[in-house]
Design a protein around this motif. Structure first.
Motif, short mmCIF file in Angstrom:
data_model
loop_
_atom_site.label_atom_id
_atom_site.label_comp_id
_atom_site.label_asym_id
_atom_site.label_seq_id
_atom_site.Cartn_x
_atom_site.Cartn_y
_atom_site.Cartn_z
N ASN A 138 1.26 -1.17 -0.03
CA ASN A 138 -0.14 0.08 0.21
C ASN A 138 1.07 1.38 0.29
O ASN A 138 0.92 2.42 -1.20
CB ASN A 138 -0.70 0.09 1.32
N ILE A 139 1.97 1.50 0.96
CA ILE A 139 3.03 2.31 0.85
C ILE A 139 3.03 2.25 -1.15
O ILE A 139 3.70 3.83 -1.06
CB ILE A 139 4.34 2.45 1.61
N MET A 140 3.62 1.58 -1.64
CA MET A 140 3.77 1.35 -2.75
C MET A 140 2.73 2.20 -3.03
O MET A 140 3.43 3.26 -5.04
CB MET A 140 4.65 -0.13 -3.27
N MET A 141 1.49 1.95 -3.13
CA MET A 141 0.44 2.00 -4.54
C MET A 141 0.80 3.98 -4.25
O MET A 141 0.11 4.20 -4.89
CB MET A 141 -0.01 1.13 -4.11
N TYR A 148 1.35 11.43 4.84
CA TYR A 148 1.08 10.79 6.26
C TYR A 148 0.43 9.75 6.35
O TYR A 148 0.00 8.72 7.14
CB TYR A 148 0.29 12.10 6.89
N LEU A 149 -0.47 8.98 5.11
CA LEU A 149 -0.94 8.05 5.14
C LEU A 149 0.08 6.87 5.50
O LEU A 149 0.10 5.50 6.20
CB LEU A 149 -1.92 7.61 4.49
N TYR A 208 11.66 7.59 3.22
CA TYR A 208 11.80 7.15 2.73
C TYR A 208 10.49 5.41 3.83
O TYR A 208 11.64 3.95 3.78
CB TYR A 208 13.07 5.86 2.52
N PHE A 209 9.45 5.93 3.53
CA PHE A 209 8.95 4.64 4.29
C PHE A 209 8.81 3.49 3.07
O PHE A 209 8.70 2.22 3.77
CB PHE A 209 7.58 4.56 4.89
#
Length: 817
Positions: A198-201, A224-225, A283-284
């Motif tokens: 989801n972070i990648m998306m 922030y998401l 860099y999450f």
């Protein structure tokens, strides 16, 4: 010894704090109990603390931040009353001789070093406990206790009171409880995978717009998401890396997880700073990718380990036979074919292979290998004898009452401190190289970070995190552990059963080989036998047969077989049987004294005799009746094996307890220059090996003996190998057991051991090269942290695969397979 007054202040929380944690287990206190200025969540935790304090064991709390297990209330007095039942005890106790008992219990609550420390100090908490040994990997404990001072029930109550209630199942006591599979690893991989995807998306707009998103609201929302999604990855999925690193630091050691944890922490902290300060998106994606790929890599790595693991059960160490009586006939069968209800024959100095009841004869049982008690125990018909005991005199018939329990004997062989002197305790030669790897890595990374901070501050983050992740100290350690693990399997397939992996390195250092003759270089069951003296009647042959059939000495076995096939003999009532190592045996048969052995033993004085055969003299009713001349047959492949050892410059020696009748035959094998010593007692052999070791600091001596008269020399040597044939003879003095049919392969075994060291060296070099190449790219900021996270576990898998293939090829080349 620490006392409550000297405990670290960080262990307790001020009692006035809003959140108060239990001093023992660390859980939040609700309605806490105060004692000694500490808070406890329940009476159980307070009770355990007082128990440890009263026994001066409070340094237990120094070993971990929250070492204790929460004790859920006090146990009712009758909860374990069923353990007083004799039938229940028989199902749980693995050994008892009326004085002490041994029990093995499963403790699923075991979780850290402080647990191990406490559980191995049970003897301090309760009188009567002799020792307790923990197998942390299997979450098991073995407790030995004196029956006069305590009981099984009291031992289990003590474990329960201190928070380690054993798992006890009586419904299926003979089957191993299946290991529970921890699902935490899968949950952590799942959480990391979900958050990473989801972070990648959510990061796609950032990627495609090169960081220049026109809609400020969407930019902040996505950022922030991503921060929100990274929190479960950082605090849950990555928790094992931080816990492991902290434990290493508490022990003042930088372990393998320290650089990984530091890299994750730096990546997360840098990302949070950029998001909060508004200077970037962070860099999450890299942080969550690092955690995900590291967890998947660890899981796959563990699966790879399992695929190559070598489970050393009883069949690995004991390929030996046992004599079974079936339809009034004796037959030798492998131990793993022994079943409940089988009748077996056990002779003098043989080990009892399984729990069994005495049917005929009286057992003079030595339990010293199991309990450490040197006094023999008399066992009469109808009494139970436990596996691992040794029959000291005469032969007895037994009926097997339980499946073969050799796994317990294997455990004793490896772990019994009573008998085990620290042989081959030197660490692998790779340890000095790998020991300071992490410290060196931190130093190099720090220097590179300073460099990039001066040259290009933007690249500091990439260089630092990628370098910390890509470097892999675990592959250095895997080089030796997996090489020797796979070699153990190949040695076992060729019927050389090693005690542990350290014996392989000891074999590789061997430069001197000492051979016993009888039963080692020669066949135990094949020989030419001639008798000289007054002819023996059938009755006298039965008297003689009754005595020699009690012993497992190779010469006794030859005579037993000879008399059985040449005369109509039968076993008669025997008493006062005694066997003297290296000399002979004597007994009363139907009240007639019989003496069998060497010339000096039978006649009472020593006299040099020049004969071409081994002599076994006999005296019946104090009258010397004659002598059996036994001419040995040498094992197949001995001549070729000796030649190869000489070609490779091994220093060879032969020691024999027999006379010099075989000198000419031995010289044909070994030549005129090799030392050949005869009339050697067990003590002579031990002293000879000790002298060899003292002549040069570089002497590494291997002793090859039959394990009967050679126990001392096997123990004294750097590597002692007991040659075994159709017998359950066994001595804890040996480092390995070799099937008698494979004696001719000794040179191949030694060469294979040496090739193992070469494989370790090559794999170690490959691992170093991998780290050098990986670090060179990482320190130049040319390697992303995510790619580094994929490469690290991949390097370990590569090393495991390489050493497995290399050791298998080396085994094939040396004929060890």
């Amino acid at each position: 010894m620490a006392t409550p007054g000297t405990l670290p202040l960080h262990r307790s929380k001020p009692l006035k704090a809003e959140v108060i944690h239990c001093f023992h287990c660390g859980e939040t206190c609700t309605g806490q109990i105060e004692f000694d200025n500490y808070a406890f969540c329940c009476d159980g935790c307070q009770f355990v603390y007082k128990l440890l304090k009263d026994n001066d064991l409070c340094n237990y709390y120094d070993l971990s931040n929250t070492p204790g297990i929460k004790v859920k209330g006090n146990y009712a007095a009758e909860k374990f009353a069923y353990l007083d039942n004799q039938e229940v005890q028989q199902k749980l106790v693995r050994f008892t001789d009326g004085k002490q008992s041994h029990v093995s219990l499963s403790l699923p609550q075991m979780h850290c070093a402080s647990c191990v420390w406490l559980l191995e100090n049970l003897h301090v908490l309760q009188q009567g406990i002799i020792y307790s040994k923990v197998n942390f990997n299997n979450k098991e404990i073995v407790v030995a206790f004196e029956l006069e001072l305590t009981s099984l029930r009291k031992v289990i109550e003590l474990l329960s009171y201190v928070g380690y209630e054993p798992y006890i199942s009586l419904n299926d006591s003979e089957k191993k409880r299946p290991k529970s599979i921890s699902r935490q690893q899968f949950y952590k991989i799942g959480v990391a995978g979900f958050c990473f995807s989801n972070i990648m998306m959510l990061s796609f707009p950032e990627y495609f717009s090169s960081g220049d998103i026109q809609q400020a609201f969407l930019k902040h929302l996505f950022t922030y998401l991503n921060l929100f999604l990274s929190l479960p990855v950082f605090f849950y999925s990555a928790s094992d890396f931080f816990i492991s690193a902290c434990k290493g630091l508490k022990q003042k050691w930088l372990n393998i997880d320290a650089p990984i944890a530091l890299s994750i922490l730096i990546t997360f902290s840098r990302s949070v700073y950029e998001v909060v300060s508004g200077t970037g998106a962070g860099y999450f994606d890299s942080m969550s990718g690092i955690v995900l790929f590291m967890l998947v890599g660890r899981w796959f790595q563990n699966k790879t380990y399992d695929a190559f693991s070598f489970d050393r059960d009883y069949k690995s160490y004991f390929p030996l036979g046992v004599t079974r009586i079936k339809e009034q006939r004796e037959e030798c069968i492998p131990i793993n074919a022994l079943e409940k209800g089988d009748r077996i024959l056990v002779r003098s100095n043989e080990m009892i292979p399984a729990d069994a009841i005495v049917i005929n004869g009286e057992g003079n049982i030595d339990y010293s290998f199991v309990s450490g008690e040197n006094l023999p125990v008399l066992k009469r018909p109808g009494e139970l004898i436990y596996a691992g005991a040794k029959q000291l005199s005469g032969r007895i018939e037994l009926e097997v009452v339980k499946p073969v329990s050799q796994s317990y004997i294997t455990q004793l062989w490896n772990n019994n401190d009573i008998f085990r002197e620290q042989k081959n305790k030197d660490k692998s030669f790779v340890h000095p190289w790998s020991r300071y790897f992490t410290a060196i890595l931190f130093s190099i990374t720090a220097i590179a970070s300073v460099y990039w901070y001066v040259v290009d501050a933007h690249k500091v983050f990439y260089a630092l995190t990628a370098a910390l992740i890509v470097a892999c100290p675990c592959s250095l350690l895997l080089s030796s552990s997996f090489t020797f693990g796979n070699m153990l399997r190949h040695f076992g397939k060729s019927k050389l059963y090693l005690k542990n992996a350290s014996v392989i390195e000891a074999l590789a250092r061997i430069n001197t080989v000492v051979f016993d003759k009888t039963g080692t270089l020669t066949f135990s069951a094949k020989a030419q036998i001639d008798f000289e003296g007054k002819p023996l009647s059938d009755e006298e042959c039965s008297l003689l047969y009754s005595v020699v059939s009690q012993s497992v000495h190779p010469l006794s076995r030859l005579l037993t077989d000879y008399l059985l096939h040449q005369h109509p003999v039968q076993a008669l009532t025997i008493s006062q049987f005694a066997e003297k190592a290296g000399q002979g045996m004597e007994a009363l048969v139907n009240e007639t004294p019989i003496r069998v052995g060497s010339f000096a033993f039978v006649k009472g004085f020593r006299k040099e005799r020049s004969t071409s055969a081994t002599e076994v003299w006999i005296a019946i009713d104090s009258s010397v009746r004659g002598c059996f001349f036994i001419r040995n047959q040498y094992r197949n492949g001995v001549n070729e094996m000796v030649q190869k050892l000489e070609e490779r410059s091994y220093d060879l020696h032969v020691l024999s307890g027999d006379n010099s009748a075989e000198k000419e035959a031995l010289q044909q094998f070994f030549g005129q220059q090799i030392p050949l010593l005869f009339h050697q007692t067990p003590q002579d052999k031990l002293e000879y090996i000790k002298h060899l070791q003292q002549t040069s600091a570089t002497k590494r001596v291997l002793m090859l003996g039959d394990g009967l008269n050679d126990a001392g020399s096997l123990q004294q040597s750097d590597v002692g190998i007991a040659v075994a044939e159709n017998t359950s003879q066994f001595t804890p003095a040996c480092d390995a057991i070799l099937d008698s049919s494979k004696v001719g392969m000794l040179d191949a075994f030694l060469q294979y051991a040496r090739s193992g060291k070469r494989v370790v060296s090559i794999s170690f070099t490959l691992s170093i090269l991998y780290n050098i190449v990986g670090l060179s790219f990482a320190l130049q900021a040319k390697l992303s942290p995510m790619v580094a996270a994929i490469l690290m576990p991949l390097s370990s898998i590569t090393i495991v695969t390489f050493v497995t293939i290399a050791t298998s090829i080396a085994a094939r080349r040396n004929g060890v397979q």
